[in-house]
Scaffold this active site. Structure first.
Site, PDB file in Angstrom:
ATOM      1  N   GLY A 248       2.627  13.200  -2.772  1.00 57.14           N
ATOM      2  CA  GLY A 248       2.207  13.098  -4.317  1.00 57.14           C
ATOM      3  C   GLY A 248       1.570  12.485  -5.324  1.00 57.14           C
ATOM      4  N   PHE A 249       1.754  10.669  -4.514  1.00 49.54           N
ATOM      5  CA  PHE A 249       1.499   9.973  -5.005  1.00 49.54           C
ATOM      6  C   PHE A 249       0.805   9.502  -5.981  1.00 49.54           C
ATOM      7  CE2 PHE A 249      -0.600  11.885  -0.872  1.00 49.54           C
ATOM      8  CZ  PHE A 249      -0.418  10.866   0.502  1.00 49.54           C
ATOM      9  N   GLY A 476       7.486  12.437   1.463  1.00 47.93           N
ATOM     10  CA  GLY A 476       6.911  12.887   2.276  1.00 47.93           C
ATOM     11  C   GLY A 476       7.395  11.417   2.893  1.00 47.93           C
ATOM     12  N   ARG A 637      14.281  -6.100   2.702  1.00 45.12           N
ATOM     13  CA  ARG A 637      14.922  -4.587   3.664  1.00 45.12           C
ATOM     14  C   ARG A 637      14.291  -4.070   3.710  1.00 45.12           C
ATOM     15  NH1 ARG A 637      19.312  -5.522   6.668  1.00 45.12           N
ATOM     16  NH2 ARG A 637      20.984  -6.987   5.011  1.00 45.12           N
ATOM     17  N   LEU A 639      14.882   0.251   5.102  1.00 50.24           N
ATOM     18  CA  LEU A 639      15.817   1.130   5.518  1.00 50.24           C
ATOM     19  C   LEU A 639      15.955   1.635   7.099  1.00 50.24           C
ATOM     20  CD1 LEU A 639      16.279   2.136   1.432  1.00 50.24           C
ATOM     21  CD2 LEU A 639      17.386   0.458   3.130  1.00 50.24           C
ATOM     22  N   ASN A 640      14.385   2.220   6.861  1.00 49.80           N
ATOM     23  CA  ASN A 640      14.386   2.625   7.873  1.00 49.80           C
ATOM     24  C   ASN A 640      13.237   1.971   8.748  1.00 49.80           C
ATOM     25  OD1 ASN A 640      12.995   4.483  10.246  1.00 49.80           O
ATOM     26  ND2 ASN A 640      14.625   6.101   9.115  1.00 49.80           N
ATOM     27  N   THR A 643      10.023   4.582   9.255  1.00 51.03           N
ATOM     28  CA  THR A 643       9.197   5.563   8.266  1.00 51.03           C
ATOM     29  C   THR A 643       8.813   4.197   7.233  1.00 51.03           C
ATOM     30  OG1 THR A 643      11.561   5.051   6.574  1.00 51.03           O
ATOM     31  CG2 THR A 643      10.778   7.746   7.803  1.00 51.03           C
ATOM     32  N   GLN A 647       4.918   4.121   5.761  1.00 48.93           N
ATOM     33  CA  GLN A 647       4.286   4.466   4.540  1.00 48.93           C
ATOM     34  C   GLN A 647       3.413   3.264   4.546  1.00 48.93           C
ATOM     35  OE1 GLN A 647       5.297   5.263   1.571  1.00 48.93           O
ATOM     36  NE2 GLN A 647       5.722   6.770   3.148  1.00 48.93           N
ATOM     37  N   GLU A 714       4.012   1.811  -1.915  1.00 47.55           N
ATOM     38  CA  GLU A 714       2.234   1.823  -2.705  1.00 47.55           C
ATOM     39  C   GLU A 714       2.240   0.191  -2.531  1.00 47.55           C
ATOM     40  OE1 GLU A 714       2.394   3.437  -6.413  1.00 47.55           O
ATOM     41  OE2 GLU A 714       4.414   3.414  -6.319  1.00 47.55           O
TER      42      GLU A 714
HETATM   43 MO1  MOS Z   1       3.111   6.245  -7.559  1.00 50.84          MO
HETATM   44  S1  MOS Z   1       1.344   6.318  -8.412  1.00 50.84           S
HETATM   45  O1  MOS Z   1       3.839   5.545  -8.416  1.00 50.84           O
HETATM   46  O2  MOS Z   1       2.813   8.020  -7.766  1.00 50.84           O
END
Ligand code: MOS
Length: 747
Positions: A248-249, A476, A637, A639-640, A643, A647, A714
């Site tokens: 999405g981003f 994702g 923290r 969570l995983n 993942t 990120q 982000e």
């Molecule tokens: Mo993010 S740019 O807040 O989906």
């Protein structure tokens, strides 16, 4: 401190934090995960969007005859036959979430690429062929396409309340006159477009007055609200479903025109309609990152102490709507400086409305601020890391608030050591590797912690398995997996016994999966619902005469790994499934809502990171390679662990992309994006990315949430462009202030 806080702070969680493989991984790699465009609906037909080819003006005539007569065509929807919507389609406009859409309500063209017609046919190919036969003539007007011209007449962002972009603290002018060294420079970042792998897509299907939408979105509840309001129908009449999102981003955070156009077309022909945007259609009608021009002034004493900081931003917006890329945000919270001022102005262009794009403001703002700090370090002959430590903020500079938790100093120390920063010769062009110039640069990463109210429901079935639900989304990022871990941990059942469901407005509501807030918003709701459900089990089991736990004190009973057990007499135990099945077929259910506590108002909550980058620059050809990036993050923290790592790595890759590759080029003659495809809009491939060495501080932020998680979606993109730009300067002695840094700027 409640029990959960204690368990977290003592680090005794067994499942939360584990590098569990994605619970939806198998579905994805086997192609059985179903994305919005992949739902099969009987009698489905296919829509193709026709877009304007001028940037400004009016539609003089639109001839749909040939298109309508094309084989298989069911409908050609234009402003001449589109249903009239309440308030000309603007009933849901409520910035920043409710965007101004183009819904065929009039003949006005605001940008090249604006939807002006929708062609529906029995197959996608026939719809595509017919769409090419819609003949349009325009009464064009000169569009505003030149940022340089538009910014000479800028305007403040439209805002209902005080805008955070306009801020002043201390006395900037006095601070600047007290300075012994000054930096005054302008930094620019280009227009960009998100380009998630999955394009925007909608399937709209009416059953009487009930609308079902499969929609590629970061916000099922937002789509429901926007669609219902825009069409003038009750919220309950709209259901939005989206179990998987292919990235999405930010572009899927808002509801854009194609969603409503699919619903309008479907209602008109009384058949389900699928509308999938083609890749070139991702450049305009669904947002993008606005171009920024950032003017930074820094004043400092000879010892490096900042005395004044100024950050004035101009970004482009659309003539349709104001969108602000909040690039001055890092300047208000990063470095201790008693005197500061920030401002924002917008320059309107005839382009599609820009929007949130991964780390809006922070991705672009940390570039400008962190390069300015590097320039100051060189002007002072001070190590750039030392300069940052001398201005280390103990409170948020602009607000004076204490931080909820802040381990930036530890990030600097850890990443600097792993990178080998102490071995750096600060002189530009002083380090070489064979024929390549070597550059080492650093920058600070940051992203604010956000949370919004969210709800969740947890159900235990007679077989001891659990279904946990929340109307959130998984872009994702790993939401399915991390929420499964929170539920398994809290309920005391194995991970394999938990099924987490999301992406449906019929589930308890959750906020947009944006602003890196899903962990800190939905996590506490899941935790709370599961906590209540476990308590319920314990209360019932101690009253159950058939249970070995009968008569125990509830506080001395635990549920662990699917077994109910007395904590003082461990031989008193029984399988959770044995207890549940004795109760018959009725499941046990708990619902909970979580919201950020008012005490958060007292704190400034941000995540941090230190990013160190190495570049190799070909001295003859200007080619920049990035053999390694070393970064350490304080994100609260995790969570995983797995993942979380993904990120951050993914964010860094996008930071490299922002620094060196991405740039949407606006044709000044007609307002088209020239490179609206993935061949010419450059993003990194594997060969562009060297070693990414990422580490975490792992200090839970228990002031922000009981979970201690702040959100990590982000921050990874921030700081990277600054670190790379500073590394390029160190390698070459050329200070580039405009992104992307391409080879032609170095030769
Ligand atoms: Mo993010 S740019 O807040 O989906």
């Amino acid at each position: 401190m409640n029990d959960d806080d204690r368990r977290f702070s003592e680090g005794t969680y067994k499942i939360i934090g584990r590098p569990l493989d994605r619970v939806d991984g198998r579905l994805k790699v086997t192609g059985t995960a179903r994305y919005a465009a992949e739902f099969s609906v009987p009698h489905l037909c296919h829509a193709v969007m026709v877009q304007s080819t001028v940037s400004s003006g009016r539609i003089a005539s639109i001839d749909v005859g040939e298109a309508e007569r094309s084989p298989g065509v069911l409908l050609v929807l234009t402003h001449q036959n589109a249903p009239q919507l309440p308030q000309k389609g603007r009933a849901a406009v409520n910035p920043p979430a409710g965007r101004v859409m183009s819904l065929l309500q009039d003949d006005v063209v605001n940008y090249n690429g604006q939807p002006i017609a929708v062609v529906v046919a029995d197959t996608f190919e026939r719809a595509t062929a017919a769409a090419a036969r819609v003949r349009v003539s325009y009464t064009p007007q000169p569009g505003a396409l030149d940022f340089a011209a538009a910014k000479s007449n800028p305007h403040p962002p439209a805002s209902k309340g005080p805008t955070p972009h306009e801020a002043s603290w201390g006395d900037f002018a006095a601070g600047l006159s007290a300075a012994e060294v000054r930096i005054d420079a302008v930094y620019t970042t280009p227009m960009e477009h998100h380009n998630p792998m999955e394009p925007h897509a909608t399937i709209a299907s009416w059953d009487g007055d009930q609308l079902l939408l499969y929609d590629a979105t970061q916000y099922v509840s937002g789509v429901r609200a926007t669609v219902a309001k825009t069409l003038g129908i009750p919220h309950e009449k709209v259901r939005v479903v989206d179990p998987f999102v292919g990235g999405g981003f930010g572009c899927k955070g808002s509801t854009w025109s194609h969603v409503l156009l699919a619903a309008m077309a479907s209602r008109k022909i009384e058949r389900p309609v699928k509308l999938v945007l083609a890749r070139p259609q991702m450049f305009g009608p669904v947002g993008g990152r606005p171009q920024t021009e950032q003017h930074i002034v820094l004043g400092a004493k000879r010892d490096g102490t900042l005395t004044a900081v100024r950050h004035d931003v101009i970004s482009h917006t659309s003539t349709l709507e104001d969108f602000t890329e909040p690039s001055s945000a890092p300047t208000r919270m990063m470095y201790a400086c008693a005197n500061g001022t920030t401002s924002h102005r917008l320059a309107s262009l005839n382009v599609g409305v820009p929007t949130f794009q991964r780390a809006p403001g922070l991705a672009t703002g940390t570039f400008a601020l962190e390069v300015a700090m590097d320039e100051l370090a060189y002007a002072l002959s001070l190590d750039p890391l030392e300069l940052r430590l001398r201005n280390y903020a103990m409170n948020e500079p602009h607000s004076g608030k204490p931080f909820s938790s802040n381990y930036l100093r530890e990030c600097y120390r850890d990443a600097a050591e792993r990178f080998g920063w102490a071995r750096r010769n600060p002189a530009p062009r002083s380090m070489q590797n064979g024929r390549y110039l070597v550059g080492w640069g650093l920058a600070t990463a940051t992203y604010p912690a956000h949370a919004q109210p969210a709800a969740a429901m947890a159900t235990l079935l007679p077989d001891g398995s659990a279904i946990v639900q929340s109307g959130t989304q998984d872009l994702g990022t790993g939401t399915y997996t991390t929420m499964t871990q929170i539920a398994a941990e809290t309920l005391g059942v194995p991970v394999e016994k938990v099924r987490f469901e999301l992406g449906d407005t019929s589930l308890p509501p959750a906020p947009v999966s944006g602003g890196s807030m899903t962990s800190a918003s939905v996590g506490p709701a899941v935790l709370s619902a599961c906590d209540m459900l476990r308590e319920k089990v314990i209360e019932l089991v101690v009253r159950d005469e058939k249970s070995p736990l009968h008569g125990s004190t509830p506080a001395q009973v635990a549920v662990e790994n699917g077994v109910i057990v007395s904590t003082i007499e461990p031989q008193r135990r029984e399988e959770l499934s044995a207890f549940l099945s004795r109760r018959g077929t009725t499941p046990l259910v708990s619902s909970a809502e979580a919201m950020p506590g008012p005490e958060m108002e007292r704190y400034a909550a941000h995540s941090y990171g230190a990013v160190f980058a190495e570049v190799l620059v070909d001295p003859d050809l200007g080619i920049i390679r990035v053999p390694r990036i070393v970064a350490t993050y304080d994100v609260g923290r995790r969570l995983n662990a797995k993942t979380a790592m993904s990120q951050l790595r993914g964010g860094i890759v996008w930071g490299v992309s922002l620094a060196l590759l991405e740039h949407s080029i606006l044709d000044q003659r007609n307002g088209r994006i020239v490179n609206s495809n993935l061949a010419e809009y450059h993003v990194p491939v594997n060969a562009d990315i060297g070693e990414l060495d990422v580490a975490f501080i792992d200090q839970p932020d228990n002031r922000f949430t009981a979970l201690g998680a702040r959100g990590i979606g982000e921050i990874g993109i921030t700081g990277v462009a600054g670190a790379l730009c500073n590394a390029v300067y160190h390698a070459t002695g050329k200070r580039i202030r405009d992104l992307p840094i391409t080879l032609d700027t170095l030769i």
